[in-house]
Write an enzyme that holds these catalytic residues in place. Structure first.
Site, PDB file in Angstrom:
ATOM      1  CG  ASP A   1     -10.001  24.491  -3.677  1.00  0.00           C
ATOM      2  OD1 ASP A   1     -11.012  25.344  -3.976  1.00  0.00           O
ATOM      3  OD2 ASP A   1     -10.082  23.573  -2.755  1.00  0.00           O
ATOM      4  CD1 TRP A   2     -11.111  31.647  -3.415  1.00  0.00           C
ATOM      5  CD2 TRP A   2     -12.652  31.223  -4.768  1.00  0.00           C
ATOM      6  NE1 TRP A   2     -11.622  32.751  -3.854  1.00  0.00           N
ATOM      7  CE2 TRP A   2     -12.743  32.478  -4.526  1.00  0.00           C
ATOM      8  CE3 TRP A   2     -13.533  30.557  -5.468  1.00  0.00           C
ATOM      9  CZ2 TRP A   2     -13.613  33.452  -5.171  1.00  0.00           C
ATOM     10  CZ3 TRP A   2     -14.721  31.416  -6.052  1.00  0.00           C
ATOM     11  CH2 TRP A   2     -14.891  32.870  -5.840  1.00  0.00           C
TER      12      TRP A   2
END
Length: 742
Positions: free
Chosen positions: A280-281
């Site tokens: 994820d980011w």
């Protein structure tokens, strides 16, 4: 005929195997030509320079790095013009390896569908798959190869902002919806021009964060993980999901991004997942903030060894993997495996044959203007609406009503109807593209009906200056519609709320309007369950509209006037008060269970609150009535290799046609571990005309009886079971017992 069919299937399987062998050979040949830096580049994902659904990171060297083959994927690049421009940069690299373009296409692209939690309320798997299919067609036509969806996290805490992005609290329903969404996004096969790669997220247990706080820690037993939180991921994998995304949370002290048990042992090991995993980011870098990794280099080491293939935005691999390989701490085989997984998908998408095949301006113009997409959005929006209350047949409204007062802060909103996680396209005028609730009502009523409007108050804040105008407007009307709720950006990522009551003074506005004595209908717009006890107890009609997307206004108007009979059922429990959270229907019984909702003396209960939820899982009303009768079991005993047929009659005893979501629950009465009080194990959405009766059948096999026993074995134990047929988890109409024997 059977022999011909078998032969055809065999030939198709052989062709698919040969095709995959060809791709694997191409991947291996390309890998041999790549430098370590180019390999690491394939594991590196950057964002574009324009905000789409998330933050942006400015990197002045981005274009040069693409030309050098140091970036394998981009996100937040919108439109054929820009995807083509970036792909042209990649074609200037030494090996001309095309970029992957990813995007958060969560519930629609240009045509916006209801929030995923709202779609789950439809309990209509075909409609949910249709929504994902339209989103894939529009996104792929705009140059997108890959959507960061579906989110399949189970959540039992409505305080968590991202509850809006999933399918609610139930593992069985969530698994069915996960499968449908992957099928919708990916279509017939990857490489078709109207297909995008699905990305199943967040692996794993992200929805169980302590206190409902986003990004927070998760601590749970292995049994709870395996039995409740992982099955939707497995269902998505079974549907052919191309990619997975790991989660921000730590699980039992190990950040998911660096969790080898999740990614190596379960996903790539036991489940044999052949796609790739993206972080994820920035989640690889965030392992430093977790206190799990000393620095970005150690974070890169933990992530690659645990099975994270692609680094979204943290630059951990970009600046550290080569050194880790040089030091001998990371095997080149691990990197090669990650690179091959990514290259394989690029070959499957056909990007090596034509890097620009998804960047066709003419196709984009045609697909994004397809009127069938809006029709689909209207259909799904109608099915997502849940009728919570309807005393005195307040609804549907008569089309002969003379004057309607439409009051509230949501009435004339346009863009807000798209909800959180909607894609913002620069060339779309949302005031013209989205149907507001006001416009929907205007489209519906005839010339003889007068519409009056007053805002009343804002969504938040304590200003009541607009109350007087709202009350006077209500007094002039035959019926009042109040549209209230939470702002569209009050649910979503990083939108956890400690207080999920109706915000601001909106419930005071409801009280003031109700005091006029006029018939009142309340529309509640939200991305999560809210607490609105006074409204629930005193207003005659309540419609939960969530955020419904592009066709919100028309869908709501169709339901209000009976042109669509509401059929939605809640996919998540609505609490009475925040203190009940987490609250969910399939809880374990205790040694001192409460006998009823008012039982409080030395039982598991609160002394200041009823034990039941405000609205239970599976609940939703209709404009008609359904009768359940005649439950029959084909047998009261079942062996492990046998099935039981469950049948009953469902009758529409009302005056209009309607859909009923019939729910089958099972209770394992005794086990080697404590089992839930009931568990959803099947459902059907049945349409009946007024006066019509149908025989409904379910099949119970051993798979519906399986659970993880005290040795964490996936098994069904012989013993006594109860089967229940209901209109909700709290409204069981029919039940009977059966036994599983050795």
């Amino acid at each position: 005929m059977k022999k011909i069919t078998t032969f055809a299937l065999l030939m198709a399987a052989l062709f698919a195997t040969a095709q995959q062998q060809t791709i694997d050979q191409k991947v291996n040949d390309l890998l041999k030509k790549m430098t370590i830096e180019e390999k690491i580049g394939q594991l590196n994902q950057y964002t574009g320079d324009n905000q789409a659904t998330g933050p942006i990171t400015i990197n002045p060297n981005k274009q040069a790095e693409i030309k050098a083959g140091l970036i394998g994927s981009m996100l937040n690049i919108i439109g054929t013009k820009y995807t083509r421009q970036y792909q042209e940069l990649a074609m200037q690299s030494r090996l001309k390896i095309p970029l992957l373009f990813g995007q958060d296409v969560i519930h629609g692209y240009k045509t916006t569908f209801p929030l995923p939690l709202a779609e789950a309320a439809s309990w209509d798997l075909q409609a949910i798959e249709l929504a994902a299919r339209v989103a894939a067609e529009e996104a792929s036509a705009s140059g997108i190869h890959w959507t960061f969806a579906p989110m399949v996290d189970i959540s039992r805490d409505p305080r968590w902002g991202r509850v809006m992005e999933g399918a609610g609290e139930d593992t069985y329903l969530g698994s069915k919806i996960a499968y449908a969404r992957v099928k919708g996004f990916q279509g017939n096969k990857l490489g078709d021009l109207n297909s995008v790669m699905a990305c199943v997220k967040h692996f794993a247990a992200y929805g169980a964060g302590v206190g409902g706080r986003d990004y927070n820690s998760v601590d749970m037993s292995e049994r709870m993980l395996l039995e409740t939180y992982l099955p939707p991921f497995k269902a998505a994998l079974d549907a052919g999901a191309a990619t997975f995304m790991n989660s921000f949370n730590d699980l039992n002290g190990i950040p998911a991004t660096g969790n080898a048990h999740l990614q190596r042992d379960i996903l790539k090991g036991k489940w044999n997942f052949q796609g790739f995993v993206v972080s994820d980011w920035g989640s690889i870098g965030e392992m430093v903030a977790h206190g799990y990794s000393k620095d970005l280099k150690e974070a890169a080491y933990s992530a690659i060894t645990a099975g994270s293939d692609m680094d979204m935005e943290s630059n951990a691999y970009r600046y550290n993997l080569a050194q880790l390989i040089k030091e001998g701490r990371v095997s080149i085989d691990l990197v090669d495996d990650a690179v091959k997984r990514i290259l394989r998908k690029k070959f499957e998408l056909g990007l090596f044959d034509d890097p620009y095949r998804y960047s066709d301006d003419k196709r984009a113009e045609k697909v994004l203007a397809n009127p069938a997409n809006r029709k689909a959005a209207l259909e799904v929006a109608e099915k997502s609406i849940v009728l919570l209350k309807n005393e005195n047949q307040t609804l549907p409204l008569s089309k002969n009503v003379k004057t309607i007062a439409f009051i509230g802060p949501m009435v004339k909103e346009y863009k807000a109807n798209m909800g959180f996680w909607s894609v913002e396209l620069p060339d779309v005028n949302y005031d013209k593209w989205v149907v507001s609730q006001w416009d929907g009502l205007q489209n519906k009523v005839g010339k003889n009906t007068k519409l009056l409007y007053a805002k009343g108050c804002d969504i938040t804040g304590d200003n009541k200056d607009g109350f007087a105008e709202a009350v006077e407007t209500a007094k002039q009307a035959d019926v009042v519609i109040l549209s209230i709720g939470e702002r569209h950006d009050m649910s979503g990522e990083a939108k956890s709320r400690s207080d999920i009551h109706l915000p601001g003074v909106q419930e005071d506005l409801v009280k003031a309007i109700q005091a006029t004595g006029k018939p009142v209908v309340v529309l509640i717009n939200a991305g999560r369950p809210l607490v609105f006890n006074w409204t629930a107890d005193n207003v005659p009609a309540i419609v939960y509209t969530w955020w419904l997307g592009t066709e919100a206004g028309n869908a709501i108007a169709n339901v209000l006037f009976g042109d669509y009979n509401p059929s939605g059922k809640l996919p998540i429990t609505f609490p009475r008060e925040i203190g009940q959270i987490p609250i969910y229907y399939n809880h374990f019984s205790t040694g001192r269970p409460a006998k009823d909702e008012d039982s409080k003396n030395y039982v598991s209960a609160y002394i200041d609150l009823k034990n039941s939820p405000k609205f239970p899982f599976g609940y939703g009303l209709s404009y008609t009535k359904f009768d359940y009768s005649g439950l029959k079991l084909s047998s009261t005993k079942i062996k492990s290799n046998e099935t039981i047929k469950v049948s009953f009659q469902l009758a529409n005893v009302g005056k209009v046609a309607g859909d009923e979501v019939v729910q089958l629950y099972i209770k394992d009465k005794f086990g080697s571990v404590v089992r839930p009080v009931l568990e959803l194990r099947d459902f059907q959405k049945v349409k009946l005309n007024a006066g019509e009766t149908k025989t409904i059948e379910f099949t119970i096999d051993k798979e519906k009886l399986f659970f993880y026993n005290n040795k964490l074995e996936w098994t069904a134990e012989p013993g006594d079971f109860e089967v229940m047929i209901g209109a909700s988890s709290a409204d069981i109409k029919l039940k009977s017992d059966f036994e599983l024997v050795n």
